[in-house]
Design an enzyme around this catalytic site. Sequence first.
Site, short mmCIF file in Angstrom:
data_model
loop_
_atom_site.label_atom_id
_atom_site.label_comp_id
_atom_site.label_asym_id
_atom_site.label_seq_id
_atom_site.Cartn_x
_atom_site.Cartn_y
_atom_site.Cartn_z
N THR A 17 67.83 48.12 8.63
CA THR A 17 66.59 47.51 8.36
C THR A 17 66.69 46.60 9.78
O THR A 17 67.41 47.94 10.74
CB THR A 17 68.46 45.99 7.62
OG1 THR A 17 68.94 46.05 7.86
CG2 THR A 17 68.32 46.04 6.57
N ASP A 18 65.88 45.99 9.91
CA ASP A 18 65.24 45.81 11.03
C ASP A 18 66.08 44.55 11.32
O ASP A 18 66.86 43.79 10.51
CB ASP A 18 63.75 45.39 11.59
CG ASP A 18 62.91 44.88 10.79
OD1 ASP A 18 63.82 44.06 10.19
OD2 ASP A 18 62.09 44.69 10.76
N PHE A 19 65.43 43.73 12.54
CA PHE A 19 66.26 42.19 12.75
C PHE A 19 66.14 41.10 11.38
O PHE A 19 66.63 39.89 11.30
CB PHE A 19 65.79 41.74 14.65
CG PHE A 19 63.71 41.47 14.16
CD1 PHE A 19 63.85 39.99 14.12
CD2 PHE A 19 63.51 42.22 14.30
CE1 PHE A 19 62.33 39.42 14.03
CE2 PHE A 19 62.18 41.74 14.22
CZ PHE A 19 61.51 40.62 14.22
N SER A 20 65.27 41.11 10.68
CA SER A 20 64.54 40.67 9.88
C SER A 20 65.32 40.62 8.39
O SER A 20 64.80 39.71 7.54
CB SER A 20 62.93 40.30 9.71
OG SER A 20 63.00 41.94 9.25
N PHE A 22 64.70 43.02 7.06
CA PHE A 22 63.82 43.97 5.82
C PHE A 22 64.11 45.42 6.39
O PHE A 22 64.60 45.26 7.24
CB PHE A 22 62.52 43.61 6.15
CG PHE A 22 62.08 42.01 5.29
CD1 PHE A 22 62.48 41.70 3.76
CD2 PHE A 22 61.89 41.20 6.21
CE1 PHE A 22 61.77 40.77 3.81
CE2 PHE A 22 61.10 40.16 6.03
CZ PHE A 22 60.83 39.63 4.54
#
Length: 134
Positions: A17-20, A22
Amino acid sequence: MEGVRHVLTLRIYYEDTDFSGFVYHASYLRFMERARTEILRAIEFDHGRLWAEKREGFVVRSMEIDWLKPALMDDVLAVSTTAQDVKAASLVLRQVVTRGEEVLVSALCKVAYLRDGRPTRMPERMRQQMMRTE
């Protein structure tokens, strides 16, 4: 006419995942690469052995990708890979990433078969297995 089909199931981890929260868009490339390796295994070809013994194997020539919906940590996804077009030295593979019945990502991947960095015909048994429709 479409050929052989394989489904790889995987779970999303924090590292995907990324920082969000997602799934990072490039993570799908890794998932689809794994699925392309597994479709070869499903027809009894080992990508690593082909390279080690004959210096041949597939390389991605182009990809067309549509990211439709995001996946989240702990989701269980299926990556379906279908041989859509089989030629002597290339394949077109349709790859679809789903969560249950939801389509998240759809891709068309064109791969070329190379020996020592040059296009060459794939083994006939491989080509026949990729074209099978069962």
